[in-house]
Motif scaffolding. Structure first.
Motif, PDB file in Angstrom:
ATOM      1  N   UNK A  19      20.179  64.360   1.725  1.00 41.55           N
ATOM      2  CA  UNK A  19      20.384  63.564   2.937  1.00 41.55           C
ATOM      3  C   UNK A  19      21.678  63.933   3.647  1.00 41.55           C
ATOM      4  N   UNK A  20      22.637  64.470   2.904  1.00 38.26           N
ATOM      5  CA  UNK A  20      23.919  64.874   3.488  1.00 38.26           C
ATOM      6  C   UNK A  20      23.833  66.206   4.228  1.00 38.26           C
ATOM      7  N   UNK A  21      22.739  66.928   4.024  1.00 40.10           N
ATOM      8  CA  UNK A  21      22.598  68.257   4.607  1.00 40.10           C
ATOM      9  C   UNK A  21      22.962  69.350   3.626  1.00 40.10           C
ATOM     10  N   UNK A  22      23.539  68.971   2.488  1.00 42.60           N
ATOM     11  CA  UNK A  22      23.875  69.950   1.463  1.00 42.60           C
ATOM     12  C   UNK A  22      22.664  70.235   0.579  1.00 42.60           C
ATOM     13  N   UNK A  23      22.734  71.368  -0.102  1.00 42.11           N
ATOM     14  CA  UNK A  23      21.665  71.712  -1.031  1.00 42.11           C
ATOM     15  C   UNK A  23      21.929  71.056  -2.389  1.00 42.11           C
ATOM     16  N   UNK A  24      20.860  70.694  -3.070  1.00 41.06           N
ATOM     17  CA  UNK A  24      21.010  70.103  -4.400  1.00 41.06           C
ATOM     18  C   UNK A  24      21.530  71.162  -5.364  1.00 41.06           C
ATOM     19  N   UNK A  25      22.442  70.765  -6.225  1.00 43.08           N
ATOM     20  CA  UNK A  25      22.950  71.686  -7.239  1.00 43.08           C
ATOM     21  C   UNK A  25      22.977  70.962  -8.584  1.00 43.08           C
ATOM     22  N   UNK A  26      23.401  71.678  -9.608  1.00 47.31           N
ATOM     23  CA  UNK A  26      23.397  71.114 -10.957  1.00 47.31           C
ATOM     24  C   UNK A  26      24.294  69.887 -11.055  1.00 47.31           C
ATOM     25  N   UNK A  61      14.941  61.755 -13.359  1.00 50.93           N
ATOM     26  CA  UNK A  61      13.962  62.745 -13.786  1.00 50.93           C
ATOM     27  C   UNK A  61      13.324  63.552 -12.675  1.00 50.93           C
ATOM     28  N   UNK A  62      13.776  63.382 -11.421  1.00 50.93           N
ATOM     29  CA  UNK A  62      13.178  64.177 -10.344  1.00 50.93           C
ATOM     30  C   UNK A  62      13.588  65.636 -10.487  1.00 50.93           C
ATOM     31  N   UNK A  63      12.710  66.533 -10.068  1.00 52.52           N
ATOM     32  CA  UNK A  63      12.999  67.962 -10.111  1.00 52.52           C
ATOM     33  C   UNK A  63      13.539  68.401  -8.756  1.00 52.52           C
ATOM     34  N   UNK A  64      14.684  69.059  -8.777  1.00 51.41           N
ATOM     35  CA  UNK A  64      15.270  69.598  -7.553  1.00 51.41           C
ATOM     36  C   UNK A  64      15.640  71.053  -7.788  1.00 51.41           C
ATOM     37  N   UNK A  65      15.898  71.760  -6.705  1.00 48.99           N
ATOM     38  CA  UNK A  65      16.312  73.157  -6.803  1.00 48.99           C
ATOM     39  C   UNK A  65      17.347  73.424  -5.723  1.00 48.99           C
ATOM     40  N   UNK A  66      17.842  74.641  -5.672  1.00 47.95           N
ATOM     41  CA  UNK A  66      18.853  74.953  -4.655  1.00 47.95           C
ATOM     42  C   UNK A  66      18.241  75.102  -3.268  1.00 47.95           C
ATOM     43  N   UNK A  67      16.935  74.844  -3.141  1.00 45.10           N
ATOM     44  CA  UNK A  67      16.304  74.805  -1.819  1.00 45.10           C
ATOM     45  C   UNK A  67      16.006  73.366  -1.394  1.00 45.10           C
ATOM     46  N   UNK A  68      16.362  72.398  -2.235  1.00 43.39           N
ATOM     47  CA  UNK A  68      16.205  70.986  -1.881  1.00 43.39           C
ATOM     48  C   UNK A  68      17.361  70.591  -0.969  1.00 43.39           C
ATOM     49  N   UNK A  90      25.045  67.690  -8.646  1.00 46.70           N
ATOM     50  CA  UNK A  90      24.372  66.545  -8.020  1.00 46.70           C
ATOM     51  C   UNK A  90      23.265  66.024  -8.934  1.00 46.70           C
ATOM     52  N   UNK A  91      22.505  66.946  -9.524  1.00 48.67           N
ATOM     53  CA  UNK A  91      21.408  66.553 -10.412  1.00 48.67           C
ATOM     54  C   UNK A  91      21.933  65.743 -11.595  1.00 48.67           C
ATOM     55  N   UNK A  92      23.022  66.213 -12.203  1.00 50.94           N
ATOM     56  CA  UNK A  92      23.589  65.517 -13.361  1.00 50.94           C
ATOM     57  C   UNK A  92      24.070  64.120 -12.983  1.00 50.94           C
ATOM     58  N   UNK A  93      24.652  63.993 -11.797  1.00 51.41           N
ATOM     59  CA  UNK A  93      25.185  62.704 -11.354  1.00 51.41           C
ATOM     60  C   UNK A  93      24.086  61.701 -11.023  1.00 51.41           C
ATOM     61  N   UNK A  94      22.884  62.201 -10.723  1.00 50.73           N
ATOM     62  CA  UNK A  94      21.793  61.315 -10.309  1.00 50.73           C
ATOM     63  C   UNK A  94      20.634  61.260 -11.299  1.00 50.73           C
ATOM     64  N   UNK A  95      20.841  61.831 -12.481  1.00 47.20           N
ATOM     65  CA  UNK A  95      19.793  61.784 -13.496  1.00 47.20           C
ATOM     66  C   UNK A  95      18.606  62.660 -13.177  1.00 47.20           C
TER      67      UNK A  95
END
Length: 412
Positions: free
Chosen positions: A206-213, A196-203, A215-220
């Protein structure tokens, strides 16, 4: 004419530097009686808090560095701008307390209760929050680099633009927290709960990549579009918020008055016979910690260092995110572990600079010279390069090189 301009600049600049070296106690808004009562120890202090239910300690801006406050009841306390660096607040109750812009560098807060507390723009580099309850707390814009947060609870916390670089976040509960714009590069998230955490493409993950849809789906998590607020609107909102806090505190500003004074001074001071902001130039060169604190507290501030010369200077760990460094001379400069995300470095000379662990994501490097620069572990996601960009090898950047490093190859 030049001498008049120089005089016009030198007076406010000297005043600014004087503010930086003044002891913080001289500018403290803390209630001296409340500060003295702390010396009575936790038993007497906690008994007073229990007996006087309306007692709200005002410790704003107080110098409490290196003190022991284990188990103190500081719920609802005013600690904005206070210096708690290296202090021991293990097991302390800080629920609902205001610690905005405070210094908690290396502070022990293990097992502390920070439910609903506000730590906006605070310095928590190396803080120990192991097992702490930070649910619903506001850490927006806070610096938590290398923090030890194992098994802490950040449920529903506001962590927008918080900096967690290389932090230990093992088994942390982030359920429902807002991580939009948060910086997690090289943080350790083993066993962390992200439901349920909120992320955006500016998050930044830890890998250095930006959060995307994906990644969000895979991590809930929940992927949200970033709300872009115009600078003028953001500045107005910040000003309005400061006014409200002054009114609520009976005319006393909550926060670091030294920094506020410097900010006001900067607004009056402009560049003198140079394309860059002279006051900003001097502060970057002389006090990077104060500079970083200022950036956290005033993120919408425009940084103009166009054509500035910092050759062979030590600027390690400095925050120059979004700075205008066009045509700057940065030869041999040490930028180790610095934040240069989104910086405009077009035409800048970074030859032989140390860029180890530097974040250049989104930076504009078109026409920049990086010959013999040490780019070990440099983050280049979405950085802009062109054929006029001279790489550390001495060769011009190519589309193939950009693809390999996650950069964007563009025409000049």
């Amino acid at each position: 004419m030049k001498s008049q301009n120089a005089l016009h600049f030198s007076v406010p600049l000297m005043a600014m530097m004087l503010l930086l070296v003044l002891p913080s106690g001289l500018l403290s808004a803390a209630d001296s009686l409340d500060v003295s009562r702390l010396r009575e120890g936790s038993e007497a202090w906690n008994a007073r808090r229990a007996a006087e239910t309306g007692f709200v300690p005002d410790l704003s801006g107080a110098d409490l560095k290196g003190r022991k406050f284990r188990g103190f009841d500081l719920h609802g306390a005013r600690l904005a701008g206070a210096d708690l660096g290296q202090s021991d607040l293990s097991g302390a109750n800080l629920s609902g307390a205001c610690l905005d812009s405070s210094n908690c560098q290396g502070t022990l807060l293990d097992g502390a209760v920070l439910k609903g507390a506000s730590l906006r723009g605070s310095t928590l580099d190396g803080v120990v929050l192991e097992g702490a309850d930070c649910s619903g707390a506001d850490f927006s814009g806070a610096d938590l680099r290398r923090a030890e947060c194992s098994k802490a609870g950040f449920r529903g916390a506001n962590l927008q633009n918080a900096h967690f670089r290389e932090a230990s976040l093992r088994s942390v509960d982030f359920s429902g927290a807002d991580l939009r714009g948060a910086y997690l590069w090289r943080a350790v998230l083993d066993g962390a709960v992200l439901m349920g955490v909120k992320v955006s493409d500016t998050t930044v993950l830890e890998s250095g990549r930006y959060a995307d849809a994906a990644w969000a789906a895979a991590n809930g998590a929940v992927s949200m579009a970033e709300l872009i607020v115009p600078t003028a609107v953001a500045a107005h909102a910040s000003s309005q918020d400061q006014t409200r806090r002054v009114t609520a505190s009976g005319g006393k500003k909550e926060g670091n008055s030294r920094v506020n004074s410097v900010l006001n001074l900067w607004r009056r001071t402009g560049p003198v016979d140079a394309p860059y902001d002279a006051a900003q130039f001097e502060m970057v060169k002389s006090d990077w910690r104060e500079w970083n604190r200022l950036r956290r507290q005033n993120p919408s501030m425009r940084v103009n260092l166009t054509e500035a010369r910092y050759d062979h200077k030590n600027l390690a760990q400095i925050n120059l995110q979004g700075a205008d460094l066009q045509k700057a001379s940065l030869r041999g400069t040490d930028f180790s572990q610095s934040d240069l995300r989104g910086a405009d470095l077009r035409g800048a000379n970074l030859s032989e600079a140390t860029l180890v662990d530097v974040d250049l994501a989104g930076a504009d490097l078109r026409g920049a010279k990086l010959w013999r620069a040490n780019m070990s572990r440099t983050r280049l996601n979405r950085a802009k390069v062109s054929a006029a960009t001279i790489l550390d090898s001495g060769k011009p950047a190519t589309g193939e090189w950009a693809l390999k490093h996650g950069a964007l190859y563009m025409a000049d």
